[in-house]
Design a protein around this motif. Structure first.
Motif, mmCIF file in Angstrom:
data_model
loop_
_atom_site.group_PDB
_atom_site.id
_atom_site.type_symbol
_atom_site.label_atom_id
_atom_site.label_comp_id
_atom_site.label_asym_id
_atom_site.label_seq_id
_atom_site.Cartn_x
_atom_site.Cartn_y
_atom_site.Cartn_z
ATOM 1 N N ALA A 29 0.837 -1.208 0.000
ATOM 2 C CA ALA A 29 0.000 0.000 0.000
ATOM 3 C C ALA A 29 0.869 1.254 0.000
ATOM 4 O O ALA A 29 0.577 2.205 -0.718
ATOM 5 N N TRP A 30 1.894 1.299 0.839
ATOM 6 C CA TRP A 30 2.820 2.436 0.869
ATOM 7 C C TRP A 30 4.103 2.034 1.559
ATOM 8 O O TRP A 30 4.173 1.015 2.254
ATOM 9 N N THR A 31 5.116 2.848 1.349
ATOM 10 C CA THR A 31 6.412 2.671 2.004
ATOM 11 C C THR A 31 6.802 4.004 2.600
ATOM 12 O O THR A 31 6.621 5.045 1.972
ATOM 13 N N MET A 32 7.308 3.997 3.817
ATOM 14 C CA MET A 32 7.760 5.228 4.466
ATOM 15 C C MET A 32 9.285 5.273 4.366
ATOM 16 O O MET A 32 9.962 4.315 4.720
ATOM 17 N N HIS A 33 9.806 6.407 3.872
ATOM 18 C CA HIS A 33 11.243 6.589 3.720
ATOM 19 C C HIS A 33 11.720 7.650 4.709
ATOM 20 O O HIS A 33 10.971 8.548 5.064
ATOM 21 N N VAL A 34 12.983 7.561 5.100
ATOM 22 C CA VAL A 34 13.589 8.580 5.959
ATOM 23 C C VAL A 34 15.008 8.845 5.462
ATOM 24 O O VAL A 34 15.681 7.955 4.974
ATOM 25 N N CYS A 35 15.420 10.115 5.577
ATOM 26 C CA CYS A 35 16.760 10.525 5.174
ATOM 27 C C CYS A 35 17.647 10.551 6.419
ATOM 28 O O CYS A 35 17.301 11.187 7.411
ATOM 29 N N ASP A 36 18.792 9.889 6.344
ATOM 30 C CA ASP A 36 19.705 9.862 7.487
ATOM 31 C C ASP A 36 20.579 11.110 7.579
ATOM 32 O O ASP A 36 21.340 11.250 8.530
ATOM 33 N N THR A 37 20.457 12.025 6.614
ATOM 34 C CA THR A 37 21.224 13.272 6.673
ATOM 35 C C THR A 37 20.413 14.386 7.326
ATOM 36 O O THR A 37 20.853 15.027 8.265
ATOM 37 N N CYS A 38 19.167 14.615 6.839
ATOM 38 C CA CYS A 38 18.365 15.736 7.361
ATOM 39 C C CYS A 38 17.122 15.266 8.117
ATOM 40 O O CYS A 38 16.355 16.086 8.596
ATOM 41 N N PHE A 39 16.920 13.950 8.207
ATOM 42 C CA PHE A 39 15.820 13.337 8.965
ATOM 43 C C PHE A 39 14.441 13.611 8.389
ATOM 44 O O PHE A 39 13.435 13.437 9.065
ATOM 45 N N TYR A 40 14.391 14.070 7.147
ATOM 46 C CA TYR A 40 13.103 14.230 6.463
ATOM 47 C C TYR A 40 12.521 12.839 6.211
ATOM 48 O O TYR A 40 13.241 11.916 5.853
ATOM 49 N N SER A 41 11.224 12.694 6.446
ATOM 50 C CA SER A 41 10.566 11.413 6.180
ATOM 51 C C SER A 41 9.314 11.654 5.363
ATOM 52 O O SER A 41 8.683 12.711 5.462
ATOM 53 N N TYR A 42 8.973 10.695 4.540
ATOM 54 C CA TYR A 42 7.815 10.843 3.664
ATOM 55 C C TYR A 42 7.312 9.474 3.240
ATOM 56 O O TYR A 42 8.049 8.491 3.237
ATOM 57 N N ARG A 43 6.027 9.458 2.906
ATOM 58 C CA ARG A 43 5.375 8.233 2.455
ATOM 59 C C ARG A 43 5.368 8.212 0.930
ATOM 60 O O ARG A 43 5.213 9.246 0.284
ATOM 61 N N SER A 44 5.507 7.051 0.376
ATOM 62 C CA SER A 44 5.588 6.903 -1.080
ATOM 63 C C SER A 44 4.331 7.390 -1.789
ATOM 64 O O SER A 44 4.381 7.739 -2.967
ATOM 65 N N THR A 45 3.215 7.459 -1.095
ATOM 66 C CA THR A 45 1.957 7.864 -1.723
ATOM 67 C C THR A 45 1.731 9.378 -1.694
ATOM 68 O O THR A 45 0.729 9.858 -2.219
ATOM 69 N N GLU A 46 2.651 10.137 -1.077
ATOM 70 C CA GLU A 46 2.516 11.593 -1.074
ATOM 71 C C GLU A 46 2.841 12.142 -2.455
ATOM 72 O O GLU A 46 3.497 11.493 -3.258
ATOM 73 N N GLY A 47 2.420 13.377 -2.731
ATOM 74 C CA GLY A 47 2.608 13.995 -4.031
ATOM 75 C C GLY A 47 4.058 14.333 -4.316
ATOM 76 O O GLY A 47 4.910 14.271 -3.430
ATOM 77 N N PRO A 48 4.342 14.730 -5.556
ATOM 78 C CA PRO A 48 5.723 15.014 -5.952
ATOM 79 C C PRO A 48 6.377 16.154 -5.181
ATOM 80 O O PRO A 48 7.598 16.152 -5.012
ATOM 81 N N THR A 49 5.597 17.109 -4.664
ATOM 82 C CA THR A 49 6.238 18.193 -3.906
ATOM 83 C C THR A 49 6.777 17.693 -2.567
ATOM 84 O O THR A 49 7.552 18.385 -1.914
ATOM 85 N N ALA A 50 6.384 16.506 -2.154
ATOM 86 C CA ALA A 50 6.907 15.926 -0.913
ATOM 87 C C ALA A 50 7.887 14.789 -1.176
ATOM 88 O O ALA A 50 8.651 14.418 -0.288
ATOM 89 N N THR A 51 7.876 14.236 -2.379
ATOM 90 C CA THR A 51 8.650 13.017 -2.622
ATOM 91 C C THR A 51 9.690 13.129 -3.731
ATOM 92 O O THR A 51 10.576 12.277 -3.818
ATOM 93 N N ASP A 52 9.582 14.143 -4.574
ATOM 94 C CA ASP A 52 10.466 14.249 -5.742
ATOM 95 C C ASP A 52 11.446 15.414 -5.565
ATOM 96 O O ASP A 52 11.017 16.555 -5.407
ATOM 97 N N PRO A 53 12.757 15.165 -5.579
ATOM 98 C CA PRO A 53 13.729 16.247 -5.383
ATOM 99 C C PRO A 53 13.534 17.408 -6.361
ATOM 100 O O PRO A 53 13.723 18.570 -5.985
ATOM 101 N N ALA A 54 13.133 17.136 -7.591
ATOM 102 C CA ALA A 54 12.965 18.193 -8.592
ATOM 103 C C ALA A 54 11.718 19.039 -8.334
ATOM 104 O O ALA A 54 11.648 20.189 -8.756
ATOM 105 N N SER A 55 10.719 18.489 -7.641
ATOM 106 C CA SER A 55 9.464 19.194 -7.389
ATOM 107 C C SER A 55 9.360 19.724 -5.965
ATOM 108 O O SER A 55 8.464 20.517 -5.666
ATOM 109 N N PHE A 56 10.257 19.296 -5.087
ATOM 110 C CA PHE A 56 10.236 19.761 -3.692
ATOM 111 C C PHE A 56 10.448 21.275 -3.678
ATOM 112 O O PHE A 56 11.323 21.783 -4.370
ATOM 113 N N PRO A 57 9.658 22.058 -2.909
ATOM 114 C CA PRO A 57 9.779 23.518 -2.914
ATOM 115 C C PRO A 57 11.193 23.990 -2.565
ATOM 116 O O PRO A 57 11.759 23.563 -1.549
#
Ligand SMILES: [Zn+2]
Length: 81
Positions: A29-57
């Motif tokens: 259904a979904w996967t939760m990811h976390v970054c070990d550098t900045c501790f940002y976490s996000y679910r795979s089902t979130e939109g590109p502004t939360a999950t895609d480096p090119a679309s992140f604000p």
């Protein structure tokens, strides 16, 4: 149909330090990811502004070089007496 999520690069700091934090109780259904550098976490089902480096604000991007100098928020007050 969207392209598969690139889970190797953090959307916020753009470091290749993303790992799987957890997965959904219902398999696939979904996967939760976390970054070990900045501790940002996000679910795979979130939109590109939360999950895609090119679309992140851009205003919310983090430079890994700035992380050690960041203040704790809210600041921890001095002990009284
Ligand atoms: Zn990051």
């Amino acid at each position: 149909m969207t392209s598969p999520l690139d889970t190797t690069v953090c959307p916020r700091c753009e470091q290749s330090t993303v790992r799987v934090m957890t997965t959904s109780p219902v398999p696939g259904a979904w996967t939760m990811h976390v970054c070990d550098t900045c501790f940002y976490s996000y679910r795979s089902t979130e939109g590109p502004t939360a999950t895609d480096p090119a679309s992140f604000p851009q205003d919310w991007k983090v430079d890994p070089a700035d992380i050690p100098g960041m203040l704790a928020m809210p600041p921890v007050p001095q002990r009284r007496g």
